[in-house]
Design a protein around this motif. Structure first.
Motif, PDB file in Angstrom:
ATOM      1  N   HIS A  49       0.808  -1.216   0.000  1.00  0.00           N
ATOM      2  CA  HIS A  49       0.000   0.000   0.000  1.00  0.00           C
ATOM      3  C   HIS A  49       0.843   1.268   0.000  1.00  0.00           C
ATOM      4  O   HIS A  49       0.328   2.363  -0.258  1.00  0.00           O
ATOM      5  CB  HIS A  49      -0.924   0.004   1.209  1.00  0.00           C
ATOM      6  N   VAL A  50       2.131   1.148   0.310  1.00  0.00           N
ATOM      7  CA  VAL A  50       3.008   2.326   0.358  1.00  0.00           C
ATOM      8  C   VAL A  50       3.135   2.908  -1.049  1.00  0.00           C
ATOM      9  O   VAL A  50       3.411   2.187  -2.013  1.00  0.00           O
ATOM     10  CB  VAL A  50       4.387   1.955   0.921  1.00  0.00           C
ATOM     11  N   GLY A  51       2.935   4.204  -1.166  1.00  0.00           N
ATOM     12  CA  GLY A  51       2.977   4.870  -2.463  1.00  0.00           C
ATOM     13  C   GLY A  51       1.614   5.040  -3.098  1.00  0.00           C
ATOM     14  O   GLY A  51       1.498   5.706  -4.126  1.00  0.00           O
ATOM     15  N   SER A  52       0.557   4.443  -2.476  1.00  0.00           N
ATOM     16  CA  SER A  52      -0.812   4.641  -2.966  1.00  0.00           C
ATOM     17  C   SER A  52      -1.502   5.690  -2.094  1.00  0.00           C
ATOM     18  O   SER A  52      -1.254   5.766  -0.889  1.00  0.00           O
ATOM     19  CB  SER A  52      -1.600   3.327  -2.920  1.00  0.00           C
ATOM     20  N   TRP A  53      -2.394   6.462  -2.720  1.00  0.00           N
ATOM     21  CA  TRP A  53      -2.972   7.610  -2.035  1.00  0.00           C
ATOM     22  C   TRP A  53      -4.482   7.700  -2.257  1.00  0.00           C
ATOM     23  O   TRP A  53      -4.986   7.328  -3.323  1.00  0.00           O
ATOM     24  CB  TRP A  53      -2.357   8.911  -2.569  1.00  0.00           C
ATOM     25  N   LEU A  54      -5.184   8.200  -1.215  1.00  0.00           N
ATOM     26  CA  LEU A  54      -6.555   8.658  -1.366  1.00  0.00           C
ATOM     27  C   LEU A  54      -6.540  10.176  -1.491  1.00  0.00           C
ATOM     28  O   LEU A  54      -5.712  10.848  -0.868  1.00  0.00           O
ATOM     29  CB  LEU A  54      -7.418   8.271  -0.160  1.00  0.00           C
ATOM     30  N   GLN A  55      -7.477  10.705  -2.289  1.00  0.00           N
ATOM     31  CA  GLN A  55      -7.550  12.149  -2.454  1.00  0.00           C
ATOM     32  C   GLN A  55      -8.899  12.725  -2.055  1.00  0.00           C
ATOM     33  O   GLN A  55      -9.113  13.928  -2.132  1.00  0.00           O
ATOM     34  CB  GLN A  55      -7.254  12.527  -3.912  1.00  0.00           C
ATOM     35  N   GLY A  56      -9.806  11.857  -1.605  1.00  0.00           N
ATOM     36  CA  GLY A  56     -11.103  12.352  -1.177  1.00  0.00           C
ATOM     37  C   GLY A  56     -11.990  11.216  -0.715  1.00  0.00           C
ATOM     38  O   GLY A  56     -11.677  10.034  -0.899  1.00  0.00           O
ATOM     39  N   SER A  57     -13.101  11.577  -0.088  1.00  0.00           N
ATOM     40  CA  SER A  57     -14.067  10.589   0.367  1.00  0.00           C
ATOM     41  C   SER A  57     -15.446  11.239   0.441  1.00  0.00           C
ATOM     42  O   SER A  57     -15.575  12.469   0.510  1.00  0.00           O
ATOM     43  CB  SER A  57     -13.677  10.040   1.748  1.00  0.00           C
ATOM     44  N   LEU A  58     -16.472  10.396   0.418  1.00  0.00           N
ATOM     45  CA  LEU A  58     -17.847  10.855   0.578  1.00  0.00           C
ATOM     46  C   LEU A  58     -18.626   9.746   1.271  1.00  0.00           C
ATOM     47  O   LEU A  58     -18.818   8.664   0.710  1.00  0.00           O
ATOM     48  CB  LEU A  58     -18.485  11.189  -0.770  1.00  0.00           C
ATOM     49  N   MET A  59     -19.038   9.992   2.515  1.00  0.00           N
ATOM     50  CA  MET A  59     -19.833   9.054   3.288  1.00  0.00           C
ATOM     51  C   MET A  59     -21.226   9.647   3.462  1.00  0.00           C
ATOM     52  O   MET A  59     -21.362  10.784   3.935  1.00  0.00           O
ATOM     53  CB  MET A  59     -19.195   8.819   4.666  1.00  0.00           C
ATOM     54  N   PHE A 121      -9.073  16.528  -0.731  1.00  0.00           N
ATOM     55  CA  PHE A 121      -7.775  17.120  -0.457  1.00  0.00           C
ATOM     56  C   PHE A 121      -7.383  18.005  -1.633  1.00  0.00           C
ATOM     57  O   PHE A 121      -7.565  17.624  -2.795  1.00  0.00           O
ATOM     58  CB  PHE A 121      -6.719  16.040  -0.251  1.00  0.00           C
ATOM     59  N   PRO A 122      -6.850  19.208  -1.363  1.00  0.00           N
ATOM     60  CA  PRO A 122      -6.434  20.090  -2.458  1.00  0.00           C
ATOM     61  C   PRO A 122      -5.377  19.423  -3.326  1.00  0.00           C
ATOM     62  O   PRO A 122      -4.669  18.508  -2.877  1.00  0.00           O
ATOM     63  CB  PRO A 122      -5.868  21.312  -1.737  1.00  0.00           C
ATOM     64  N   ARG A 123      -5.259  19.883  -4.549  1.00  0.00           N
ATOM     65  CA  ARG A 123      -4.242  19.344  -5.451  1.00  0.00           C
ATOM     66  C   ARG A 123      -2.861  19.476  -4.795  1.00  0.00           C
ATOM     67  O   ARG A 123      -2.518  20.510  -4.244  1.00  0.00           O
ATOM     68  CB  ARG A 123      -4.264  20.083  -6.779  1.00  0.00           C
ATOM     69  N   GLY A 124      -2.101  18.417  -4.871  1.00  0.00           N
ATOM     70  CA  GLY A 124      -0.789  18.393  -4.233  1.00  0.00           C
ATOM     71  C   GLY A 124      -0.774  17.668  -2.909  1.00  0.00           C
ATOM     72  O   GLY A 124       0.289  17.323  -2.401  1.00  0.00           O
ATOM     73  N   TYR A 125      -1.977  17.401  -2.348  1.00  0.00           N
ATOM     74  CA  TYR A 125      -2.069  16.722  -1.058  1.00  0.00           C
ATOM     75  C   TYR A 125      -2.890  15.445  -1.201  1.00  0.00           C
ATOM     76  O   TYR A 125      -3.683  15.293  -2.122  1.00  0.00           O
ATOM     77  CB  TYR A 125      -2.725  17.631  -0.017  1.00  0.00           C
ATOM     78  N   GLY A 126      -2.702  14.552  -0.261  1.00  0.00           N
ATOM     79  CA  GLY A 126      -3.463  13.317  -0.268  1.00  0.00           C
ATOM     80  C   GLY A 126      -3.392  12.633   1.083  1.00  0.00           C
ATOM     81  O   GLY A 126      -2.713  13.101   2.008  1.00  0.00           O
ATOM     82  N   PHE A 127      -4.105  11.516   1.183  1.00  0.00           N
ATOM     83  CA  PHE A 127      -4.168  10.743   2.413  1.00  0.00           C
ATOM     84  C   PHE A 127      -3.653   9.343   2.119  1.00  0.00           C
ATOM     85  O   PHE A 127      -3.954   8.765   1.078  1.00  0.00           O
ATOM     86  CB  PHE A 127      -5.619  10.688   2.907  1.00  0.00           C
ATOM     87  N   PHE A 128      -2.875   8.799   3.025  1.00  0.00           N
ATOM     88  CA  PHE A 128      -2.273   7.495   2.789  1.00  0.00           C
ATOM     89  C   PHE A 128      -3.341   6.415   2.606  1.00  0.00           C
ATOM     90  O   PHE A 128      -4.288   6.312   3.378  1.00  0.00           O
ATOM     91  CB  PHE A 128      -1.379   7.093   3.967  1.00  0.00           C
ATOM     92  N   HIS A 129      -3.173   5.602   1.577  1.00  0.00           N
ATOM     93  CA  HIS A 129      -4.031   4.442   1.351  1.00  0.00           C
ATOM     94  C   HIS A 129      -3.761   3.423   2.460  1.00  0.00           C
ATOM     95  O   HIS A 129      -2.613   3.115   2.762  1.00  0.00           O
ATOM     96  CB  HIS A 129      -3.697   3.835  -0.011  1.00  0.00           C
ATOM     97  N   ALA A 130      -4.820   2.926   3.081  1.00  0.00           N
ATOM     98  CA  ALA A 130      -4.673   1.941   4.147  1.00  0.00           C
ATOM     99  C   ALA A 130      -4.516   0.537   3.565  1.00  0.00           C
ATOM    100  O   ALA A 130      -4.718   0.308   2.366  1.00  0.00           O
ATOM    101  CB  ALA A 130      -5.873   1.999   5.082  1.00  0.00           C
ATOM    102  N   GLU A 131      -4.178  -0.403   4.436  1.00  0.00           N
ATOM    103  CA  GLU A 131      -4.067  -1.800   4.010  1.00  0.00           C
ATOM    104  C   GLU A 131      -5.448  -2.447   3.866  1.00  0.00           C
ATOM    105  O   GLU A 131      -5.660  -3.289   3.001  1.00  0.00           O
ATOM    106  CB  GLU A 131      -3.229  -2.585   5.016  1.00  0.00           C
ATOM    107  N   ASP A 132      -6.397  -2.035   4.717  1.00  0.00           N
ATOM    108  CA  ASP A 132      -7.737  -2.627   4.698  1.00  0.00           C
ATOM    109  C   ASP A 132      -8.719  -1.596   5.248  1.00  0.00           C
ATOM    110  O   ASP A 132      -8.318  -0.626   5.915  1.00  0.00           O
ATOM    111  CB  ASP A 132      -7.771  -3.901   5.543  1.00  0.00           C
TER     112      ASP A 132
END
Length: 477
Positions: A49-59, A121-132
């Motif tokens: 998962h290292v190097g993968s990113w989330l950039q947004g969410s909607l719940m 997340f604004p362009r240039g930023y992101g959130f770390f992709h989790a394992e699960d």
């Protein structure tokens, strides 16, 4: 019920959407609590998962056609998409920062409305992709169903925006700094880390953060509270003692967890994991929480009003600033902030205003104190217990490029992952690098000393050079 999935392209990656339902509500303040194992297709056991990113969410909860159901009629008590990740900072390595929605997360219906449940997340930023991932949600309806006979259908929906592998965020992860009251009360049903405040009188609580670890710039903030009893939420860049709190007679009283028969409040959970053995078992919660039920300062008992305490705190802050040149008010907000409140039938609902900190720059070592003032804001009477949250997340950009590399770079995170999994294996490169550094330092010293000797013997001292030449000439004669 069905568990449906889809995905579609966005400008910076791919949206992955999962929906569970249908469920039926008939109003009358029905509560619906759902957990489901989500995004199995996105599972990435570490270190993949290292190097993968989330950039947004909607719940959110939605109608059959995908339209988001706003508030009112649906109160999103909480929607948590938990990420399980061995690189998360606190055991058991489960969190939902950046992938959650709460009841006060919506905007005015005249504006973006329920679309404010989306976090981008604004362009240039992101959130770390989790394992699960797994999903936990609780929603209640505050108005009657439109179909008074059969009830109305609705679905729970979770969506995450995954960045393209070849287009990771250029700056990386914005570091979250927690500002607010601690997580109390691990009894999940229905306490959920809340603390109780009195229904009929004024009270307050506060908490000072750990020192900011490095220089940061606050990019944006996100607040969460149960506003119907929140008179004001104040955030100040100064430690509690500088404000006159936590010293002298201004001390909070901690409420310990008790046996079920000695529960100190007028309502209590009916079902817990270990009712006879351990009523407040931290393992009841998917994320860490203290085992006490809360900390509170009863103002009327102490002989103060909320206004008097605010005046004293701001006076102490002014004195602290004049003596140190530091400290100030960062945020102040109330339930009625800028009129983000409306009444529907007999129900009062709130939406979250966009708040920016007065000063977005903080030096390493700065301590931030969150202060909550509580009182009955509306005529709720005794019909419900006052379970309180008061939290804010400051999403920050580290000022140092080196710190940003350590926090966000795949190389740094891979080293961290292998170090956590195989700490002994790291001894080899550490010993090698130490050996290399030791000999590199010796070599540099040798080169510098050689250069100094050459400068002294053959360099810029013309008198020595003339004397050397004269000796050579005498020898030749």
């Amino acid at each position: 019920q069905t568990h449906a999935k889809t995905n579609f392209r966005g400008e910076r990656g791919t949206w992955h959407v999962e929906r569970v339902g249908p469920f039926i509500h008939k109003g009358a303040d029905e509560w619906h609590h759902l957990w489901f194992d989500s995004f199995k297709d996105l599972r990435m056991p570490g270190p993949g998962h290292v190097g993968s990113w989330l950039q947004g969410s909607l719940m959110a909860i939605v109608q059959e056609d995908g339209e988001i159901i706003g508030y009112p009629p649906a109160h999103m008590h909480h929607f948590h998409l938990y990420g399980e990740d061995a690189l998360a900072p606190i055991a058991p390595w489960v969190h939902f920062l950046g992938t959650e929605t709460h009841g006060d997360a919506s905007c005015e219906q005249a504006g973006l409305g329920a679309l404010c449940y989306m976090q981008m997340f604004p362009r240039g930023y992101g959130f770390f992709h989790a394992e699960d991932y797994f999903f936990d949600s609780l929603v209640n309806f505050v108005t009657p169903a439109q179909d008074t006979v059969n009830g109305d259908k609705f679905y729970f929906q979770a969506a995450v925006y995954v960045a393209d592998k070849d287009d990771p965020p250029a700056i990386g992860f914005p570091v979250p700094i927690f500002v607010g009251m601690a997580d109390f009360n691990p009894v999940q049903q229905p306490e959920a880390h809340t603390y109780r405040v009195p229904k009929d009188r004024q009270s307050m609580s506060w908490q000072t953060s750990e020192p900011v670890p490095f220089d940061v710039e606050v990019l944006w903030t996100k607040l969460h509270s149960h506003w119907y009893y929140t008179n004001e939420f104040m955030v100040v860049s100064a430690p509690e003692e500088a404000l006159g709190l936590g010293v002298g007679k201004h001390l909070m009283v901690e409420e310990p967890c008790t046996k079920p028969e000695d529960w100190p409040y007028d309502s209590k959970p009916t079902v817990v994991s270990h009712p006879d053995k351990d009523f407040c078992d931290p393992k009841d919660s998917p994320i860490p929480a203290g085992t006490s039920l809360g900390r509170l300062y009863e103002l009327e008992t102490a002989g103060y009003t909320i206004d008097e305490m605010k005046f004293a705190i701001l006076g102490n802050l002014t004195k602290h600033r004049s003596e140190t040149g530091e400290g100030g008010v960062i945020l102040r907000t109330t339930a009625d902030h800028k009129g983000f409140k409306s009444v529907v039938g007999n129900n009062t609902v709130w939406s979250r205003p966009l708040l920016r900190p007065a000063d977005p720059f903080y030096k390493a070592g700065t301590q931030i104190t969150a202060i909550g003032f509580y009182e009955p804001m509306h005529d709720f009477g005794d019909k419900l217990p006052v379970r309180q949250h008061l939290k804010s997340i400051f999403w920050c950009k580290p000022a140092s490029g080196i710190v940003r590399w350590i926090v966000s770079s795949p190389t740094s995170r891979l080293l961290t992952w292998y170090g956590l999994k195989f700490p002994i294996a790291l001894l080899v490169p550490v010993v090698f690098l130490s050996f290399l550094a030791f000999h590199l330092v010796k070599y540099v010293k040798f080169v510098m000393n050689s250069a100094a000797h050459r400068a002294a013997g053959l360099g810029g001292d013309s008198t020595k050079n003339v004397m050397y030449l004269q000796v050579q000439q005498d020898d030749a004669a």
